[in-house]
Design a protein around this motif. Structure first.
Motif, PDB file in Angstrom:
ATOM      1  N   LEU A  18       0.834  -1.193   0.000  1.00 41.37           N
ATOM      2  CA  LEU A  18       0.000   0.000   0.000  1.00 41.37           C
ATOM      3  C   LEU A  18       0.873   1.248   0.000  1.00 41.37           C
ATOM      4  O   LEU A  18       2.059   1.187   0.312  1.00 41.37           O
ATOM      5  N   LYS A  19       0.244   2.357  -0.350  1.00 46.15           N
ATOM      6  CA  LYS A  19       0.994   3.623  -0.437  1.00 46.15           C
ATOM      7  C   LYS A  19       0.275   4.710   0.347  1.00 46.15           C
ATOM      8  O   LYS A  19      -0.960   4.748   0.387  1.00 46.15           O
ATOM      9  N   THR A  20       1.060   5.622   0.947  1.00 42.55           N
ATOM     10  CA  THR A  20       0.475   6.783   1.613  1.00 42.55           C
ATOM     11  C   THR A  20       1.441   7.961   1.583  1.00 42.55           C
ATOM     12  O   THR A  20       2.660   7.774   1.518  1.00 42.55           O
ATOM     13  N   HIS A  21       0.864   9.175   1.624  1.00 43.24           N
ATOM     14  CA  HIS A  21       1.649  10.394   1.843  1.00 43.24           C
ATOM     15  C   HIS A  21       1.315  10.987   3.218  1.00 43.24           C
ATOM     16  O   HIS A  21       1.705  12.113   3.526  1.00 43.24           O
ATOM     17  N   LEU A  22       0.594  10.250   4.031  1.00 46.38           N
ATOM     18  CA  LEU A  22       0.145  10.804   5.311  1.00 46.38           C
ATOM     19  C   LEU A  22       1.305  11.061   6.272  1.00 46.38           C
ATOM     20  O   LEU A  22       2.230  10.252   6.358  1.00 46.38           O
ATOM     21  N   PRO A  23       1.245  12.187   7.003  1.00 48.62           N
ATOM     22  CA  PRO A  23       2.234  12.371   8.068  1.00 48.62           C
ATOM     23  C   PRO A  23       2.007  11.302   9.136  1.00 48.62           C
ATOM     24  O   PRO A  23       0.914  10.742   9.239  1.00 48.62           O
ATOM     25  N   VAL A  24       3.026  11.012   9.902  1.00 44.01           N
ATOM     26  CA  VAL A  24       3.001   9.855  10.807  1.00 44.01           C
ATOM     27  C   VAL A  24       1.800   9.851  11.762  1.00 44.01           C
ATOM     28  O   VAL A  24       1.205   8.805  12.027  1.00 44.01           O
ATOM     29  N   GLN A  25       1.406  11.038  12.244  1.00 48.50           N
ATOM     30  CA  GLN A  25       0.313  11.096  13.225  1.00 48.50           C
ATOM     31  C   GLN A  25      -1.061  10.810  12.607  1.00 48.50           C
ATOM     32  O   GLN A  25      -2.030  10.558  13.322  1.00 48.50           O
ATOM     33  N   LYS A  47       7.054  26.759   2.430  1.00 45.46           N
ATOM     34  CA  LYS A  47       7.734  27.038   3.700  1.00 45.46           C
ATOM     35  C   LYS A  47       6.739  27.092   4.862  1.00 45.46           C
ATOM     36  O   LYS A  47       7.016  26.628   5.961  1.00 45.46           O
ATOM     37  N   ALA A  48       5.560  27.639   4.576  1.00 43.35           N
ATOM     38  CA  ALA A  48       4.530  27.768   5.618  1.00 43.35           C
ATOM     39  C   ALA A  48       3.792  26.454   5.866  1.00 43.35           C
ATOM     40  O   ALA A  48       2.986  26.355   6.796  1.00 43.35           O
ATOM     41  N   GLY A  49       4.067  25.444   5.034  1.00 47.40           N
ATOM     42  CA  GLY A  49       3.399  24.145   5.197  1.00 47.40           C
ATOM     43  C   GLY A  49       1.940  24.173   4.793  1.00 47.40           C
ATOM     44  O   GLY A  49       1.159  23.299   5.185  1.00 47.40           O
ATOM     45  N   LYS A  50       1.556  25.164   3.986  1.00 47.11           N
ATOM     46  CA  LYS A  50       0.155  25.297   3.574  1.00 47.11           C
ATOM     47  C   LYS A  50      -0.105  24.530   2.279  1.00 47.11           C
ATOM     48  O   LYS A  50      -0.777  25.010   1.362  1.00 47.11           O
ATOM     49  N   VAL A  51       0.466  23.361   2.200  1.00 49.71           N
ATOM     50  CA  VAL A  51       0.292  22.505   1.026  1.00 49.71           C
ATOM     51  C   VAL A  51      -0.411  21.221   1.460  1.00 49.71           C
ATOM     52  O   VAL A  51      -0.422  20.885   2.650  1.00 49.71           O
ATOM     53  N   VAL A  52      -1.000  20.532   0.488  1.00 55.20           N
ATOM     54  CA  VAL A  52      -1.704  19.287   0.804  1.00 55.20           C
ATOM     55  C   VAL A  52      -0.704  18.264   1.352  1.00 55.20           C
ATOM     56  O   VAL A  52       0.405  18.136   0.843  1.00 55.20           O
ATOM     57  N   TRP A  53      -1.096  17.589   2.410  1.00 60.73           N
ATOM     58  CA  TRP A  53      -0.292  16.657   3.209  1.00 60.73           C
ATOM     59  C   TRP A  53       0.633  17.353   4.206  1.00 60.73           C
ATOM     60  O   TRP A  53       1.443  16.728   4.860  1.00 60.73           O
ATOM     61  N   GLY A  54       0.493  18.675   4.297  1.00 62.42           N
ATOM     62  CA  GLY A  54       1.184  19.390   5.367  1.00 62.42           C
ATOM     63  C   GLY A  54       2.636  19.737   5.089  1.00 62.42           C
ATOM     64  O   GLY A  54       3.147  19.561   3.990  1.00 62.42           O
ATOM     65  N   ALA A  55       3.293  20.234   6.119  1.00 68.27           N
ATOM     66  CA  ALA A  55       4.665  20.735   5.995  1.00 68.27           C
ATOM     67  C   ALA A  55       5.665  19.599   5.790  1.00 68.27           C
ATOM     68  O   ALA A  55       5.638  18.601   6.507  1.00 68.27           O
ATOM     69  N   TRP A  56       6.563  19.796   4.838  1.00 70.07           N
ATOM     70  CA  TRP A  56       7.646  18.834   4.593  1.00 70.07           C
ATOM     71  C   TRP A  56       8.447  18.607   5.871  1.00 70.07           C
ATOM     72  O   TRP A  56       8.779  17.478   6.228  1.00 70.07           O
ATOM     73  N   TYR A  57       8.748  19.696   6.575  1.00 71.16           N
ATOM     74  CA  TYR A  57       9.606  19.650   7.766  1.00 71.16           C
ATOM     75  C   TYR A  57       9.029  18.706   8.831  1.00 71.16           C
ATOM     76  O   TYR A  57       9.734  17.853   9.372  1.00 71.16           O
ATOM     77  N   ASP A  58       7.749  18.887   9.105  1.00 74.98           N
ATOM     78  CA  ASP A  58       7.083  18.055  10.121  1.00 74.98           C
ATOM     79  C   ASP A  58       6.989  16.607   9.656  1.00 74.98           C
ATOM     80  O   ASP A  58       7.091  15.680  10.467  1.00 74.98           O
ATOM     81  N   HIS A  59       6.783  16.427   8.360  1.00 73.28           N
ATOM     82  CA  HIS A  59       6.600  15.081   7.787  1.00 73.28           C
ATOM     83  C   HIS A  59       7.861  14.236   7.959  1.00 73.28           C
ATOM     84  O   HIS A  59       7.836  13.153   8.555  1.00 73.28           O
ATOM     85  N   VAL A  60       8.983  14.773   7.467  1.00 74.02           N
ATOM     86  CA  VAL A  60      10.234  13.993   7.522  1.00 74.02           C
ATOM     87  C   VAL A  60      10.705  13.799   8.970  1.00 74.02           C
ATOM     88  O   VAL A  60      11.214  12.739   9.328  1.00 74.02           O
ATOM     89  N   LYS A  61      10.507  14.822   9.808  1.00 77.11           N
ATOM     90  CA  LYS A  61      10.919  14.715  11.219  1.00 77.11           C
ATOM     91  C   LYS A  61      10.009  13.752  11.986  1.00 77.11           C
ATOM     92  O   LYS A  61      10.472  12.994  12.834  1.00 77.11           O
ATOM     93  N   GLY A  62       8.711  13.798  11.665  1.00 78.48           N
ATOM     94  CA  GLY A  62       7.752  12.924  12.346  1.00 78.48           C
ATOM     95  C   GLY A  62       8.065  11.456  12.122  1.00 78.48           C
ATOM     96  O   GLY A  62       8.102  10.653  13.069  1.00 78.48           O
ATOM     97  N   TRP A  63       8.325  11.110  10.877  1.00 74.53           N
ATOM     98  CA  TRP A  63       8.643   9.704  10.556  1.00 74.53           C
ATOM     99  C   TRP A  63      10.017   9.307  11.103  1.00 74.53           C
ATOM    100  O   TRP A  63      10.209   8.181  11.558  1.00 74.53           O
ATOM    101  N   TRP A  64      10.956  10.237  11.075  1.00 75.43           N
ATOM    102  CA  TRP A  64      12.302   9.988  11.618  1.00 75.43           C
ATOM    103  C   TRP A  64      12.226   9.693  13.114  1.00 75.43           C
ATOM    104  O   TRP A  64      12.912   8.819  13.636  1.00 75.43           O
ATOM    105  N   GLY A  65      11.331  10.409  13.785  1.00 79.49           N
ATOM    106  CA  GLY A  65      11.193  10.269  15.236  1.00 79.49           C
ATOM    107  C   GLY A  65      10.656   8.921  15.693  1.00 79.49           C
ATOM    108  O   GLY A  65      10.904   8.511  16.832  1.00 79.49           O
TER     109      GLY A  65
END
Length: 304
Positions: A114-121, A172-190
């Motif tokens: 399966l595939k997803t672009h969802l942030p970890v939370q 930069k503001a994370g106002k894109v679909v699937w949210g901020a890149w920064y939070d996404h990569v850090k969330g999964w890394w965590g």
């Protein structure tokens, strides 16, 4: 709206800007937010494999590599259907006559990929409960931004990105679909060490596909011959995949994806951001990046 009506609108040159709505603070298209309960309650199975990424981070590439591994390098088998039919995109829905990712996943016999672009939370809790194996691929922010900008222009199901200057700020503001890149990569890394997660980097895959495919093989507990491995490296190379209609999304009508605006598979090369960022934009981006990534052990290469 029917597919024919969408095609009609497309022919008139009108841009159907989709509505967006937040799901727990993350921007999503209304198509996703409307059926959020169903997505959240999706039932994963212990033998599922989930490929998770931020948008435009090598998702389709990873899907093709995994499919080739699972089918022992059989090119014909890997061309049995479109990528999005082989590996259901759990939170996404294409217009009729296509089935939603949820429907495809529910009808699919095990084992499923399966595939997803969802942030970890926002990943459905059943994935954690069933201890599903997950491959996460991360790509550097600048190349992601450039690729997502072009993707947003050609994919009619994403909001209009506006001008390049506007989009840099939106990203930069994370106002894109699937949210901020920064939070996404850090969330999964965590969470990577608390679950069965293989965290890969797009730049590493480009630099040495053999090494990274071997990591995937080990993670999936699969053995293949050197001959099959070389075959996988060849058939999942950018130039070969770009010509593969089962992987390059050219089977979708231009009312959904307009490849005349930008091909789905555009360049696939780290460092393309240099062709877009001005010196000032780059400096501003770097300053903002340092703030947003402060305290994280996650590091990226913006070129190889």
């Amino acid at each position: 709206m029917s597919l024919e009506e969408m095609k009609g609108l497309h022919l008139q040159g009108e841009y159907i800007k989709p509505e967006t709505k937040e799901v727990n603070g993350i921007l999503m298209t209304k198509i996703v937010s409307d059926k959020w309960d169903k997505i959240w309650n999706f039932q994963a199975k212990p033998d599922d494999l989930l490929i998770a990424t931020y948008v435009k981070s090598g998702t389709t590439w990873t899907q093709e590599i995994v499919d080739m591994i699972q089918n022992d390098g059989d090119v014909q088998k890997c061309q049995r259907a479109n990528t999005f039919e082989r590996h259901p995109f759990i939170e996404w829905t294409l217009p009729p006559p296509f089935s939603s990712g949820l429907d495809l996943a529910q009808k699919m016999p095990s084992p499923r990929t399966l595939k997803t672009h969802l942030p970890v939370q926002l990943v459905p809790p059943s994935f954690w409960k069933e201890n599903v194996k997950i491959i996460y691929v991360a790509r550097n922010a600048k190349d992601c931004l450039v690729s997502y900008y072009h993707f947003s222009k050609m994919l009619k199901m994403l909001p209009d990105p506006g001008t390049w200057e506007e989009y840099v700020e939106t990203f930069k503001a994370g106002k894109v679909v699937w949210g901020a890149w920064y939070d996404h990569v850090k969330g999964w890394w965590g969470v990577k060490d608390q679950h069965r997660i293989l965290y890969l980097f797009y730049e590493d895959m480009k630099e040495d596909p053999k090494r990274e495919i071997q990591k995937i093989l080990k993670f999936l507990e699969k053995d293949i011959t050197e001959e099959v491995l070389n075959k996988i490296i060849y058939h999942t190379s950018f130039d070969v995949m770009k010509q593969n209609p089962m992987a390059n999304y050219t089977t979708l009508p231009p009312s959904i994806m307009d490849h005349s605006i930008s091909p789905f598979m555009r360049k696939g090369m780290p460092g393309d951001w240099k062709n877009y960022f001005t010196v000032a934009q780059n400096e501003e981006f770097d300053k903002d990046y340092q703030k947003k990534m402060a305290g994280s052990t996650l590091t990226f290469r913006t070129e190889i």
